[in-house]
Write a protein that holds these residues in place. Structure first.
Motif: not given
Length: 479
Positions: A24-28, A36-39, A101-103, A119-120
């Motif tokens: 769970y590495v949160y990105l800005p 794009p297209a990556a989770r 895990n959103v795209v 996703s969650s």
């Protein structure tokens, strides 16, 4: 050998947990848009809440807009679920959402896609609080130990950088008659209807719109006749009786349909009307949705709504206080140009009388006389002998009505049998015309607020509400 065997054995629980959380590495948001297209995983604030609607398939869908420090304009997130209970139910804009895990997708523009298979999400209150547990999570969501730190950082940022334009927000009492100026309005949507292809939203925030001024030259005909409603026909009584009796109900008109109409028709909602304009027609305030306007649904727990509910603007607070119930524009005191017989009677608004349970009703109220018929000098001179009946158009912030001075009451209303000149002078004072000969007299008239006693009666006992009329009694206009 023993050491090598230990290295091959299962890792301790702490190491396993750390390995699990590492995913769970949160990105800005700004960085996530570059892949794009990556989770990806995001930790952001909710700036806009869309309505939950049925998708083109069998699912339900809702769209949120989220922002963070890296992208103040934010990005949209689209959710799908087999029923609305599984969709995120955001209590308030400025709440915080954690997305796993959103795209990042591209369909005309970049947006975030929530896939119900992998996703969650979790929702947290955005206001500063010691409570760091989410108030809603999806079934697959698993938090991590550093969520608390991220939540604290996000809440701190929100305290100084609340999403959404605040400088553009107005209350109804602060409206300005300039159709070129746009503003946001946080309000309760009481009713929605369609009239000749035009949608009308009846909205209320507990405050009064400013009293309008009328042109003294350009609207000579309006001195005799002003419409009671912008929408033409009055609302059915069963709808009218659901309206609050204190505060202005603004009509907001739209020539286009919006997706939120279905929700606004089903129930009473709070909403933010974004980038709307306002103008006056016949002295009545009219809101207008322009092409750039949007309507955002708000939860009862939204910070903007709570701010409305916690101030003096709230209906319960105004209805309980005799002074606060009076028109805001009439304070600190009402004009002294009228005397009423029922000094001790309680104050009522026009809406309170219109929605009274009986067709016959007596009340003492504060109103403005915005029109009169007849008002010509030759016609007015026939009032006092009892030849004519005078119809006045009265208004307060809640409604506008016609009320009659019956021919037998005219002399008492005007304070005696007057000359035609004296009678016209009193009528001009009621209608707010500037006095003749006044240096630099304005080209507008501004009727004063006066105390007035009214009683309603019926012309047809078989149709008491359809034949209901008002007459003025126990009221005298002073010199």
């Amino acid at each position: 050998m023993e050491e090598a065997g230990e290295r091959k054995s299962s890792p301790p629980r702490e190491a396993a947990a750390a390995a699990k959380e590492a995913q769970y590495v949160y990105l800005p948001i700004a960085d996530a848009l570059k892949v794009p297209a990556a989770r990806v995983c995001l930790f952001a604030a909710v700036s806009e809440i869309g309505p939950a609607v049925r998708s083109r398939g069998t699912d339900f869908t809702v769209t949120l807009r989220i922002v963070d420090q890296s992208r103040a304009t934010g990005i949209s997130v689209t959710f799908f679920a087999p029923n609305t209970a599984l969709l995120p139910c955001v209590k308030s804009t400025r709440d915080v959402i954690s997305l796993h895990n959103v795209v990042i997708m591209v369909h005309g523009e970049l947006f975030v896609s929530f896939n119900k298979k992998f996703s969650s999400f979790a929702l947290f209150e955005g206001k500063a609080s010691t409570e760091c547990s989410p108030y809603q999570t999806s079934m697959k969501y698993q938090g991590s130990s550093h969520d608390r730190e991220l939540l604290t950082q996000m809440r701190t940022w929100l305290a100084y950088n609340p999403p959404g334009p605040k400088d553009n927000e107005l209350e109804l009492r602060s409206l300005k008659s300039d159709s070129t100026t746009t503003f946001d309005l946080v309000c309760k949507v009481l009713h929605v209807c369609e009239n000749s292809g035009e949608w009308i939203f009846y909205v209320w925030d507990g405050t009064d719109t400013p009293a309008a001024e009328f042109q003294t030259i350009l609207d000579a005909d309006a001195v005799e006749s002003l419409p009671l409603h912008l929408e033409g026909e009055p609302l059915p009584r069963e709808v009218l009786c659901t309206m609050p009796c204190v505060g202005t109900i603004l009509r907001v008109f739209s020539e286009r349909s919006i997706k939120e109409i279905f929700h606004l028709q089903k129930n009473i909602y709070w909403a933010r009307f974004c980038n709307i304009t306002c103008k006056q027609e016949f002295g009545i305030w009219k809101g207008i949705l322009v092409p750039s306007s949007r309507v955002r649904l708000l939860s009862h727990e939204d910070g903007s709504v709570i701010n409305c509910l916690n101030t003096y603007r709230m209906y319960d607070n105004r209805i309980a206080n005799q002074v606060h119930r009076q028109p805001m524009a009439s304070l600190p005191e009402v004009s002294n140009i009228s005397d009423v017989e029922y000094e001790t009677a309680g104050y009522s608004t026009l809406m309170e009388s219109l929605t009274h349970e009986q067709a016959t009703h007596k009340l003492k109220t504060v109103v403005r006389v915005v029109a009169a018929y007849p008002c010509g000098a030759s016609d007015l001179s026939l009032l006092l002998p009892g030849s004519y009946c005078l119809r006045l158009t009265l208004e307060d912030p809640t409604a506008r009505i016609h009320a009659y001075v019956h021919k037998d009451d005219a002399a008492k209303f005007f304070g005696g049998f007057l000359t035609a000149e004296a009678l016209i002078k009193k009528m001009n004072k009621l209608l707010g015309f500037p006095e003749d000969g006044e240096e630099g007299a304005p080209l507008t008239r501004n009727p004063p607020w006066i105390w007035c006693c009214l009683k309603s009666y019926r012309l047809d006992k078989d149709d008491p509400w359809g034949s209901r009329r008002y007459r003025i009694f126990g009221t005298e206009i002073k010199d």
